[in-house]
Design an enzyme around this catalytic site. Structure first.
Site, PDB file in Angstrom:
ATOM      1  CG  LEU A  23      24.622  94.230  56.161  1.00  0.00           C
ATOM      2  CD1 LEU A  23      23.162  94.547  56.455  1.00  0.00           C
ATOM      3  CD2 LEU A  23      25.418  94.105  57.441  1.00  0.00           C
ATOM      4  N   GLY A  34      27.776  97.513  54.063  1.00  0.00           N
ATOM      5  CA  GLY A  34      28.062  97.286  55.483  1.00  0.00           C
ATOM      6  C   GLY A  34      29.549  97.345  55.811  1.00  0.00           C
ATOM      7  CG  ASN A  94      27.008  98.890  47.269  1.00  0.00           C
ATOM      8  OD1 ASN A  94      27.090  98.824  48.487  1.00  0.00           O
ATOM      9  ND2 ASN A  94      27.091  97.822  46.499  1.00  0.00           N
ATOM     10  CD  GLU A  95      23.764 100.159  51.832  1.00  0.00           C
ATOM     11  OE1 GLU A  95      24.328 101.045  51.166  1.00  0.00           O
ATOM     12  OE2 GLU A  95      24.269  99.679  52.866  1.00  0.00           O
TER      13      GLU A  95
HETATM   14  N1  CO8 Z   1      26.924  88.487  50.896  1.00  0.00           N
HETATM   15  C1  CO8 Z   1      26.989  87.174  50.562  1.00  0.00           C
HETATM   16  N2  CO8 Z   1      27.836  86.677  49.646  1.00  0.00           N
HETATM   17  C2  CO8 Z   1      28.659  87.539  49.022  1.00  0.00           C
HETATM   18  C3  CO8 Z   1      28.633  88.915  49.301  1.00  0.00           C
HETATM   19  C4  CO8 Z   1      27.719  89.388  50.285  1.00  0.00           C
HETATM   20  N3  CO8 Z   1      27.643  90.690  50.620  1.00  0.00           N
HETATM   21  N4  CO8 Z   1      29.557  89.525  48.518  1.00  0.00           N
HETATM   22  C5  CO8 Z   1      30.128  88.559  47.783  1.00  0.00           C
HETATM   23  N5  CO8 Z   1      29.599  87.355  48.076  1.00  0.00           N
HETATM   24  C6  CO8 Z   1      29.981  86.049  47.503  1.00  0.00           C
HETATM   25  C7  CO8 Z   1      29.869  86.045  45.987  1.00  0.00           C
HETATM   26  O1  CO8 Z   1      28.549  85.774  45.572  1.00  0.00           O
HETATM   27  C8  CO8 Z   1      30.832  84.937  45.623  1.00  0.00           C
HETATM   28  O2  CO8 Z   1      30.189  83.722  45.877  1.00  0.00           O
HETATM   29  P1  CO8 Z   1      30.533  82.405  44.988  1.00  0.00           P
HETATM   30  O3  CO8 Z   1      32.002  82.164  45.188  1.00  0.00           O
HETATM   31  O4  CO8 Z   1      29.657  81.348  45.555  1.00  0.00           O
HETATM   32  O5  CO8 Z   1      30.192  82.766  43.578  1.00  0.00           O
HETATM   33  C9  CO8 Z   1      31.939  85.093  46.652  1.00  0.00           C
HETATM   34  O6  CO8 Z   1      31.356  85.826  47.731  1.00  0.00           O
HETATM   35  C10 CO8 Z   1      33.135  85.885  46.132  1.00  0.00           C
HETATM   36  O7  CO8 Z   1      32.680  87.103  45.565  1.00  0.00           O
HETATM   37  P2  CO8 Z   1      33.309  87.725  44.230  1.00  0.00           P
HETATM   38  O8  CO8 Z   1      33.654  86.655  43.260  1.00  0.00           O
HETATM   39  O9  CO8 Z   1      32.422  88.805  43.761  1.00  0.00           O
HETATM   40  O10 CO8 Z   1      34.699  88.315  44.831  1.00  0.00           O
HETATM   41  P3  CO8 Z   1      35.563  89.532  44.261  1.00  0.00           P
HETATM   42  O11 CO8 Z   1      36.855  89.462  44.994  1.00  0.00           O
HETATM   43  O12 CO8 Z   1      35.581  89.542  42.769  1.00  0.00           O
HETATM   44  O13 CO8 Z   1      34.775  90.864  44.709  1.00  0.00           O
HETATM   45  C11 CO8 Z   1      33.502  92.222  46.224  1.00  0.00           C
HETATM   46  C12 CO8 Z   1      34.622  91.174  46.050  1.00  0.00           C
HETATM   47  C13 CO8 Z   1      33.939  93.540  45.599  1.00  0.00           C
HETATM   48  C14 CO8 Z   1      33.278  92.414  47.718  1.00  0.00           C
HETATM   49  C15 CO8 Z   1      32.233  91.713  45.515  1.00  0.00           C
HETATM   50  O14 CO8 Z   1      31.975  90.407  45.954  1.00  0.00           O
HETATM   51  C16 CO8 Z   1      31.000  92.532  45.778  1.00  0.00           C
HETATM   52  O15 CO8 Z   1      30.846  93.609  45.221  1.00  0.00           O
HETATM   53  N6  CO8 Z   1      30.074  92.001  46.606  1.00  0.00           N
HETATM   54  C17 CO8 Z   1      28.804  92.598  46.883  1.00  0.00           C
HETATM   55  C18 CO8 Z   1      28.941  93.638  47.895  1.00  0.00           C
HETATM   56  C19 CO8 Z   1      27.623  94.285  48.201  1.00  0.00           C
HETATM   57  O16 CO8 Z   1      26.999  94.890  47.373  1.00  0.00           O
HETATM   58  N7  CO8 Z   1      27.206  94.155  49.448  1.00  0.00           N
HETATM   59  C20 CO8 Z   1      25.995  94.753  49.885  1.00  0.00           C
HETATM   60  C21 CO8 Z   1      25.410  93.984  51.012  1.00  0.00           C
HETATM   61  S1  CO8 Z   1      24.005  94.859  51.683  1.00  0.00           S
HETATM   62  C22 CO8 Z   1      24.605  95.742  53.012  1.00  0.00           C
HETATM   63  O17 CO8 Z   1      25.717  95.572  53.428  1.00  0.00           O
HETATM   64  C23 CO8 Z   1      23.741  96.763  53.713  1.00  0.00           C
HETATM   65  C24 CO8 Z   1      22.320  96.436  53.649  1.00  0.00           C
HETATM   66  C25 CO8 Z   1      21.463  97.366  54.436  1.00  0.00           C
HETATM   67  C26 CO8 Z   1      20.057  96.799  54.536  1.00  0.00           C
HETATM   68  C27 CO8 Z   1      19.016  97.806  54.329  1.00  0.00           C
HETATM   69  C28 CO8 Z   1      17.641  97.179  54.115  1.00  0.00           C
HETATM   70  C29 CO8 Z   1      16.535  97.964  54.736  1.00  0.00           C
END
Ligand code: CO8
Length: 260
Positions: A66, A111, A135-136
């Site tokens: 997400l 997500g 990994n939430e």
């Molecule tokens: N949302 C928004 N922006 C993101 C996200 C995301 N999920 N993931 C990465 N970005 C952004 C980064 O901040 C970065 O931004 P910027 O260029 O401005 O610095 C850009 O995307 C590129 O990211 P990386 O440099 O980290 O790229 P890598 O290729 O090194 O890594 C990954 C890619 C492995 C995907 C890494 O970005 C990562 O681990 N991201 C986080 C993933 C994550 O933890 N997502 C969880 C989202 S929550 C969800 O999906 C379920 C929620 C359920 C809700 C429940 C509540 C009740």
């Protein structure tokens, strides 16, 4: 704006390849989710379409899950609308009559993992730099019951309990071991393998397969379908809490630092 989803539909095989192409990391924003749903609806309406392969056009990432920016600093109304779109995507994919295969050619946290879990079969690139999981908890948030249910239906109660509490992200080999993915192949063969598997699944008498899929998934789907409003309310109340907003902010800062 350019489309975030590219669909290649082959009428002779009845198989569509859905490519996610929302730079940089295919995060599931409201716009992205809406596009996914429209693409799925179009394919569902085409009676000749029998299977969908979902994959990524972005390097190294299947989907980052997400879009955190849709949940950070946004109004309750926006959060509610966003959550409804997340529900909609899950209901459509998990409940699809078609054969769905995830060709996971990169990392797939949260997500992104959920999206692949909705498919009938998961093939992942055998690259130890990639990981997949719900990994939430690492973000200080809680995977909702239907994320949890989808995971339990795939890897069982004990694996899910541990995975969710610790917010585990699994390397491909570990993911294969617990059944979170079904097959590992070299990176350049993910799509070929998905196409081969699709042929096998499409050879099964269609009606029997569809009824069986529905029988397996219906209770899980009904649980959300009959509780959608409450689930939205629950999400909005949770995500707009000051403490949760702070967790999200810290997590985003951590992502930036990791980069620097
Ligand atoms: N949302 C928004 N922006 C993101 C996200 C995301 N999920 N993931 C990465 N970005 C952004 C980064 O901040 C970065 O931004 P910027 O260029 O401005 O610095 C850009 O995307 C590129 O990211 P990386 O440099 O980290 O790229 P890598 O290729 O090194 O890594 C990954 C890619 C492995 C995907 C890494 O970005 C990562 O681990 N991201 C986080 C993933 C994550 O933890 N997502 C969880 C989202 S929550 C969800 O999906 C379920 C929620 C359920 C809700 C429940 C509540 C009740």
């Amino acid at each position: 704006t350019s489309p975030k989803i590219k669909v290649d539909y082959d009428q002779t095989t009845g198989v569509a390849v859905m490519r996610m192409q929302s730079p940089p990391v295919n995060s599931l924003s409201l716009d992205f989710l809406t596009e996914v749903c429209i693409s799925l609806e179009k394919l569902e309406m085409d009676k000749g379409c029998r299977g969908i392969i979902i994959t990524s056009n972005q390097p190294k990432v299947f989907s980052a899950g997400l879009d955190i920016l849709e949940m950070y600093g946004k109004s309750p109304e926006h959060c509610g609308e966003f959550w409804k779109a997340v529900q909609e995507m899950w209901l459509k994919l998990y409940g699809s009559n078609m054969v769905t295969i995830a060709a996971i050619n990169g990392s797939s946290p949260a997500g992104g993992c959920l999206m692949s879990l909705t498919c009938d079969y998961r093939i992942m690139a055998d690259n130890p730099r990639y990981s997949i999981g719900l990994n939430e908890t690492q973000l200080g948030i809680v995977a909702p019951f239907w994320f949890k249910d989808t995971m339990v239906n795939t890897v069982g109660h004990r694996n899910t309990e541990m995975a969710l509490e610790l917010g585990l992200l699994y390397k491909p080999a570990e993911a294969l071991k617990i059944g979170l993915v079904d097959q590992l192949v070299p990176e350049d063969q993910v799509l070929t393998a998905a196409t081969q598997t699709m042929t096998k699944w499409l050879a099964i008498p269609e009606h029997a397969r569809q009824i069986t899929k529905s029988m397996m998934r219906k209770p899980t789907i009904e649980k959300l379908r009959s509780n959608r409003e409450a689930d939205i309310q629950n999400f909005v109340n949770f995500i707009t809490k000051e403490s949760i907003q702070k967790s999200l902010r810290m997590y985003m800062e951590m992502l930036k630092q990791k980069k620097a």
